[in-house]
Design a protein around this motif. Sequence first.
Motif, PDB file in Angstrom:
ATOM      1  N   THR A 689       0.836  -1.211   0.000  1.00 11.74           N
ATOM      2  CA  THR A 689       0.000   0.000   0.000  1.00 11.74           C
ATOM      3  C   THR A 689       0.862   1.249   0.000  1.00 11.74           C
ATOM      4  O   THR A 689       0.618   2.212  -0.744  1.00 11.74           O
ATOM      5  N   GLY A 690       1.893   1.249   0.849  1.00 10.47           N
ATOM      6  CA  GLY A 690       2.769   2.416   0.935  1.00 10.47           C
ATOM      7  C   GLY A 690       3.495   2.687  -0.368  1.00 10.47           C
ATOM      8  O   GLY A 690       3.558   3.840  -0.831  1.00 10.47           O
ATOM      9  N   LEU A 691       4.050   1.653  -0.982  1.00  8.44           N
ATOM     10  CA  LEU A 691       4.758   1.853  -2.237  1.00  8.44           C
ATOM     11  C   LEU A 691       3.805   2.279  -3.358  1.00  8.44           C
ATOM     12  O   LEU A 691       4.139   3.153  -4.167  1.00  8.44           O
ATOM     13  N   ALA A 692       2.612   1.669  -3.404  1.00 11.23           N
ATOM     14  CA  ALA A 692       1.647   2.022  -4.444  1.00 11.23           C
ATOM     15  C   ALA A 692       1.277   3.496  -4.363  1.00 11.23           C
ATOM     16  O   ALA A 692       1.066   4.161  -5.393  1.00 11.23           O
ATOM     17  N   GLN A 693       1.191   4.051  -3.136  1.00  7.80           N
ATOM     18  CA  GLN A 693       0.854   5.460  -2.974  1.00  7.80           C
ATOM     19  C   GLN A 693       2.008   6.379  -3.377  1.00  7.80           C
ATOM     20  O   GLN A 693       1.801   7.504  -3.814  1.00  7.80           O
ATOM     21  N   LEU A 694       3.247   5.879  -3.235  1.00  6.52           N
ATOM     22  CA  LEU A 694       4.406   6.692  -3.585  1.00  6.52           C
ATOM     23  C   LEU A 694       4.703   6.675  -5.082  1.00  6.52           C
ATOM     24  O   LEU A 694       5.327   7.595  -5.613  1.00  6.52           O
ATOM     25  N   LEU A 695       4.273   5.621  -5.761  1.00  6.90           N
ATOM     26  CA  LEU A 695       4.597   5.478  -7.176  1.00  6.90           C
ATOM     27  C   LEU A 695       3.658   6.301  -8.055  1.00  6.90           C
ATOM     28  O   LEU A 695       2.482   6.451  -7.762  1.00  6.90           O
ATOM     29  N   LEU A 723       2.818  -5.148  -7.113  1.00  6.36           N
ATOM     30  CA  LEU A 723       3.006  -3.836  -7.722  1.00  6.36           C
ATOM     31  C   LEU A 723       2.816  -3.904  -9.230  1.00  6.36           C
ATOM     32  O   LEU A 723       2.181  -3.020  -9.829  1.00  6.36           O
ATOM     33  N   ALA A 724       3.371  -4.936  -9.857  1.00  5.47           N
ATOM     34  CA  ALA A 724       3.241  -5.060 -11.311  1.00  5.47           C
ATOM     35  C   ALA A 724       1.795  -5.273 -11.718  1.00  5.47           C
ATOM     36  O   ALA A 724       1.352  -4.809 -12.770  1.00  5.47           O
TER      37      ALA A 724
END
Length: 753
Positions: A689-695, A723-724
């Motif tokens: 969730t955190g990475l998806a929001q940063l990308l 993520l992919a």
Amino acid sequence: MRGRMALEVRLSREMRLIDITMIGVGAMIGAGIFVLTGIAAGVAGPALLLVFLLNGVVALLTAMAYAELGSSFHDAGGGYLWVKTALPDPNGFLSGWMSWFAHAVACSLYALGFGAYFHLVLTAAGAPEIQLGFLTLEKWLAVVVCVLFAYINFRGASETGKAGNVVTVGKVIIILAFVGTGVWVMLTRRPDWQAAFQPMLSEGWGGVFAAMGLTFIAFEGYEIIAQTSEEVENPKRNVPRATFLSLLIVVPIYLLVAVVAVGAVSPPAGVSVTDYLGQAKETALVTAADQFIAGGGVVILIGGLLSTLSALNATIYSSSRVAFAMARDANLPSLLSKVHTVKATPHWAILFSAVLIVFMAVALPIEDVAASADIMFLLLFVQVNIAAMRLRKTRPDLDRGFKIPLMPLIPILAIGTMLFLAVFLFAHYPRSLVATGGWVLVGAWVYYAYARTREAALVERTEWMGRIERKEYRVLVAVSAPRTLDTLMQVGMAVAKRHAGELVVLSVAEVPDGESLLTGRRTCRELEPLLEKAVAYAEQRGVPAMPVIKIARRVSHGIVETAREEECNFIVIGQPHRQSIFERIVSSVVERVLQNAPCQVAIVYGRMPKDGPRGVVLPTTKGANAELAAELVPAFGSWFDVPVRAVTVIPSEVPQHEADQFIAEAQETLTTAGFPGELKVVRRRDVVTGLAQLLRVRDLVVMGAPSTAPIAALFGDTVPAALARRGQHPVVVVRDVEQQRVHRFERLFFRKG
């Protein structure tokens, strides 16, 4: 690659001829002469003098091999290095295996000697005789001192430099004082001292040979000089000189000890001198010194305790370092190559060596312990002599500071005499045959069942990464379908461009079991257009590429074998982010490639956007793989001409003190890799969730794989796959050559919340 470059580390050459000579003298005049003189006198009789003389000759024969090879190879390693260089496997492994055992058993001998000497001190102090359980007090003292010095080695203490010279000089002075007072007794109190040597061969030649084998450990030590070759001024000249000087000093001292031990001691009525010394065993020199002069026994006790303690420290150190070196060479479990984070010592290698030392001290009598150590050193020296003959033929180019005369006669004589002594020891001390034979058999099993394949993989990894240093860089890109061609080629070209390397574009024609590999030729024709397109794609962008089609029964085997044949340093392979449970159970191609490829690997999830990525994002953790990712991210940024940034996501469940530690570890990864940007830290419910929001849409994600554990989970998603699948975020997961321990921080990135 910054942070992983194979730097050449050299030791400063600060040791002089006198320093390394004293090392050899100190190693030889150790506990052996104090502990074994009485035992050898009981075995050989008055021929003890002949025993020491002949052992000096035998030692000189092998010393020539050490002098020649030590003057030729100026690296640390000594006999283990020479045997591994000159002789076929498993000689190299067995030389290290036997060296570990020999030094450990020698340590057991010194521990038992300490127990005997300290027991005398307690007796002189009026302490009562006690028996603790199934062991004598002497055995318990041996166990305690082994544990104590194992702990000291764990703490990092060792005898070095000038302090080692002082201890050596102290031991020599005590021995010379013993000899001097003994000669004085012979001249003033024993006018008939010559009679003590008659008949010289009272125990026959068999007793002489058995005593030679038993006391050979007292002449072992000059080989340590060769191990200092990397730290010596002018090793070509000084190593041979120090080797022969140490023997020139020690052998006459031993002969004088034998003369006064037999000629100056007055035995009880009806008992011969040598029987009397043999009955005293390891404390014979103490008994003799007490007769020579009042307080002489105390002086010898001090010398014996000094010798056993310094020898204990040195042999625990050397045995544990042999185990550590073998583990580092992938010959033993990697656990033994671990270094304590605070003490910076190989704590597991020290522990296992200490267990072996204590077991031998408890299980065998002192004579069998000495025989076991002697046999192992004799077999080691046999290997070194064979290596000397072999290297004279295979490496005539070596710059030798000393050459063995009458080659190959001298090494053959050395080998013959040592095998002869080993046989006599086996005959006189059958329990030593069980100990040494069992150890060698276990070593052979460990090599063929475990070490051989691990060592071969390590050699391949080392050679492949060495090509990076020489700029002989190749990237293998495994392609199988047109729809993923662009993405995999872009990743491969970015890595190849960074090293000014070239591409090997591979397609594998898979043939089912039971069919001839020739049937794969039909598939080859179908794959040719794909490879032609890939080569043209690379060359249009300025990267040379070579097409290869491999016919194989397993795609993974074809990829790894081609990487080996083409000497590739890096493999790029695609991984579907959607797989069935069945596909995960039977193991994917990627997992098999990761398991067998001794080079860096990149696993690509998703597809690259048609207009290229918008930016490159580096989720940062800790470990070798994370460092590799941090090193590669600038290359991707340069290739696509987009900005790069580093981020780390701390799950909300993690306590603040652990979060601070994770952040510090991530920052350390970036610093080590030389990453140019700043680290952005966020806390979210879970990593995905955190990475998806940063990308942002079209961001390329580059991250390090977990050091162990599968890339593809059996159930659920890993972070790269999630993520992919969520959006237009191609993900590249990289794995370095060396596998490291999995950190909890790494696991957080490869677990879907």
